[in-house]
Design a protein around this motif. Sequence first.
Motif, PDB file in Angstrom:
ATOM      1  N   THR A 290       0.858  -1.182   0.000  1.00 51.55           N
ATOM      2  CA  THR A 290       0.000   0.000   0.000  1.00 51.55           C
ATOM      3  C   THR A 290       0.893   1.231   0.000  1.00 51.55           C
ATOM      4  O   THR A 290       1.907   1.267   0.698  1.00 51.55           O
ATOM      5  CB  THR A 290      -0.909   0.001   1.238  1.00 51.55           C
ATOM      6  N   LEU A 291       0.521   2.241  -0.777  1.00 51.27           N
ATOM      7  CA  LEU A 291       1.333   3.446  -0.928  1.00 51.27           C
ATOM      8  C   LEU A 291       0.627   4.629  -0.272  1.00 51.27           C
ATOM      9  O   LEU A 291      -0.482   4.996  -0.667  1.00 51.27           O
ATOM     10  CB  LEU A 291       1.571   3.729  -2.414  1.00 51.27           C
ATOM     11  N   ALA A 292       1.274   5.197   0.758  1.00 53.33           N
ATOM     12  CA  ALA A 292       0.679   6.317   1.498  1.00 53.33           C
ATOM     13  C   ALA A 292       1.785   7.110   2.173  1.00 53.33           C
ATOM     14  O   ALA A 292       2.814   6.548   2.562  1.00 53.33           O
ATOM     15  CB  ALA A 292      -0.321   5.805   2.541  1.00 53.33           C
ATOM     16  N   ASP A 293       1.573   8.392   2.324  1.00 54.36           N
ATOM     17  CA  ASP A 293       2.542   9.261   2.996  1.00 54.36           C
ATOM     18  C   ASP A 293       2.298   9.183   4.503  1.00 54.36           C
ATOM     19  O   ASP A 293       1.310   9.703   5.005  1.00 54.36           O
ATOM     20  CB  ASP A 293       2.381  10.697   2.497  1.00 54.36           C
ATOM     21  N   ILE A 294       3.228   8.547   5.230  1.00 54.39           N
ATOM     22  CA  ILE A 294       3.031   8.368   6.671  1.00 54.39           C
ATOM     23  C   ILE A 294       3.952   9.252   7.512  1.00 54.39           C
ATOM     24  O   ILE A 294       3.908   9.181   8.743  1.00 54.39           O
ATOM     25  CB  ILE A 294       3.214   6.889   7.083  1.00 54.39           C
ATOM     26  N   ASN A 295       4.799  10.073   6.873  1.00 54.37           N
ATOM     27  CA  ASN A 295       5.646  10.980   7.658  1.00 54.37           C
ATOM     28  C   ASN A 295       5.502  12.440   7.229  1.00 54.37           C
ATOM     29  O   ASN A 295       6.315  13.288   7.618  1.00 54.37           O
ATOM     30  CB  ASN A 295       7.114  10.546   7.607  1.00 54.37           C
ATOM     31  N   LYS A 296       4.458  12.710   6.415  1.00 60.54           N
ATOM     32  CA  LYS A 296       4.061  14.076   6.054  1.00 60.54           C
ATOM     33  C   LYS A 296       5.176  14.866   5.377  1.00 60.54           C
ATOM     34  O   LYS A 296       5.318  16.066   5.584  1.00 60.54           O
ATOM     35  CB  LYS A 296       3.578  14.836   7.289  1.00 60.54           C
ATOM     36  N   ASP A 344      -5.403  10.559  14.434  1.00 58.57           N
ATOM     37  CA  ASP A 344      -4.512  11.593  13.910  1.00 58.57           C
ATOM     38  C   ASP A 344      -4.664  11.664  12.393  1.00 58.57           C
ATOM     39  O   ASP A 344      -5.519  10.996  11.806  1.00 58.57           O
ATOM     40  CB  ASP A 344      -3.061  11.351  14.338  1.00 58.57           C
ATOM     41  N   ASP A 345      -3.832  12.483  11.748  1.00 57.53           N
ATOM     42  CA  ASP A 345      -3.962  12.669  10.298  1.00 57.53           C
ATOM     43  C   ASP A 345      -2.979  11.813   9.510  1.00 57.53           C
ATOM     44  O   ASP A 345      -2.708  12.091   8.343  1.00 57.53           O
ATOM     45  CB  ASP A 345      -3.791  14.149   9.932  1.00 57.53           C
ATOM     46  N   ARG A 400     -13.460   8.577  12.513  1.00 57.47           N
ATOM     47  CA  ARG A 400     -12.530   7.446  12.436  1.00 57.47           C
ATOM     48  C   ARG A 400     -13.139   6.342  11.570  1.00 57.47           C
ATOM     49  O   ARG A 400     -14.337   6.064  11.654  1.00 57.47           O
ATOM     50  CB  ARG A 400     -12.216   6.905  13.824  1.00 57.47           C
ATOM     51  N   ASP A 401     -12.292   5.725  10.760  1.00 59.97           N
ATOM     52  CA  ASP A 401     -12.777   4.729   9.816  1.00 59.97           C
ATOM     53  C   ASP A 401     -13.055   3.392  10.491  1.00 59.97           C
ATOM     54  O   ASP A 401     -12.468   3.060  11.522  1.00 59.97           O
ATOM     55  CB  ASP A 401     -11.746   4.523   8.704  1.00 59.97           C
TER      56      ASP A 401
END
Length: 520
Positions: A290-296, A344-345, A400-401
Motif C-alpha cells: 500500500t502506498l501512502a505518505d506516513i511521515n508528512k 490523527d492525520d 474514524r474509519d
Amino acid sequence: MIHCLRFIFFRTSFLQIKLFFLAFLFTIFFSACSLTPAKKKSVLIWSKDLPVVGSLSSPRATDLNNDGVLDIVIGSGKNEFQKTDSGILAFDGKSGKLLWKQSSVDQVFGSATFCDITGDKVKDILIGGRSPQLKALDGKSGSVIWDYNHEQYVGDPIMHYAHFNFNNGVLVPDQDNDGVEDLLTINGGNPLAKPYSTVDRFPGVLILFSSKTGKVVAADTMPDRKESYMTPLCFTQPGSKEIFILFGTGGETIDGKLYLTTLSQLRSKKLSSAKILATEKGHGFIAPPTLADINKDGYVDIIAITHGSKAVAIDGKDYHIIWSRTFPGTECSNSFAPGYFTGDDIPDFFTFISKGAWPNSTGSIEVMLNGKNGSIEYMDSIGCTGFSSPVVYDLNNDGRDEAIISINNFDCSLGYASSPADIENKLVAIDLTKKSINTIDQAKGFKNIFSTPWIGDLDGDGYLDIIYCQYFHHSDLTSFLGMRIRRIDLPVKIKKPVIWGAYMGSSGDGVFDAAHRVSK
C-alpha cells in the motif's frame, strides 16, 4: 412630520419582515422538497445466484450500459484447470441481471482494470488469470478485443517464460502513441511446482502491454530469477518526471525481494538495475503493498507485508526503514487496507494474518498497525483463515474509519484440508476505536475464501452500497459449486470520498494518496 416618518419607517419595516417571512417559508418548503429522506436500515437490493462456478476475483464497478448506475465485473471459473463459458461476468448494478459473460480455459482470478480501448466512452475490461489468460473485452458486449497467446513467444528469450498466471494489472500513460493508456502486469508462478522445492520454478516476467492491441511494448525477467505473484504498483514522486514501479518476487515457501524500478528502466530491459527495498527468507512478497505518505514529507511511502507476516514501512524519499514488525508463526497473503483509525492525520493499516502454515492454517488474526510507528493498536481473532482483503470507510461519521471484512466460521482447528459440514459466512464492520463488531449480513452454508467486497455509491443517491460474493459450500473449502453476488444498500450517508472501497483501493492501484496516482 415626525408621525409621517414613523409611518414610513413602520411600513418599510413591515414589508421587510413580510418578505423575510415569505423567504423563510419558501426556504423551508424548498429544502423539504429537495432533501433526500434519511435511510433507516440496510436493504438488500438484489441477490443473484449462479450454478457451478465460483471466483477468486474481487468485484469492480463501472457503468457499462449508460444508465447512470455502476455495473459489476468479476472474474470467475470452475475449479482449477477447468474450462467454462462463465469465466468473466458482468452484472447490471441496478437489477443484478447478467449483462454478459465470456468464456475462459481456467480460473480468471484477477480483478478488472477499466480502460476505454474502443473510444465509445464506455470502459472496456482488461483481466487475467491462470493457464495463462489475459483478455481485453468490450465493456458493452463482453466480446473479445484481444486475447493473449503465449505460443507466439516460444522463441523469445524473455517472453517464453510468460506462460503461467497473469495477476492484476495497472494502467500507465500511453507508451506506444496510440492514444490509449497501457497495461503493466506480471506473469509468473508455476502451479505444478512442489512446495519448498526450487525445481520447475521459473522467473516471473514484468510486462507492459499495449491496451489497444495486446502487443508487448516492453518486458523483462525478475532480477533474482525468482517467480512472482505480486501485482506491480506504479506511482509518482515530487520533483521527478519518472514513473516508479514497485514489484516483488518469491512465493509461499520461496525467498523473495521487494524491488523499485522505473518505467524507463523497464523499457530499456534493465530490471537488473532495480533497487532492492526489502528481503525475506523462506517467503516472498505476494500481497501488493500500500502506498501512502506516513511521515508528512510529501513523498509516498511503501507499506508492505511478506508472506511470512513481516510488515515493513519504507520511506519513499530515501528508502530507509521507518518501522517494521513481525508476527511469528503466521502467514499473510492479504494486503493492508489504509484508513484513519487512531484519530490523527496519518493513515493506519489493517489486515488479516493466518495462524500456522497453509493448508493447515488454524484461524485468522485481525491486526491494525499505527501508521506513525508500526505499533499494534488492535488485535483480535475472529473466524478462520481467508484471503479476502478489507475495505474501509467511516460508517458512523465519528471521524474514524471502520474496516469491513468477510469472515468464515467453522472448526478452524481442522485446517483447510478438512471438509467441515457446518460453515457460515459473515460480512462484518469492525469499529477499531470501540473494538466492537457489527454484522451486516450472514448466511449459513456459504463461504468466501478469496473475494474482497466492493463499497461505494453505486446509484448516485449519496448513500453507501456494498457488493460482495459468497460461495455455496459442499465439501472441499477451496473448490466451487456455485456462487451468489449481492447488493446491499446501507443507511450510511457518503460525506467524504470512498478511497479504499475495493481490492487495492477504489482506483485499483494500491495508491492511498491521489497526488501520487499515475492514471488520474
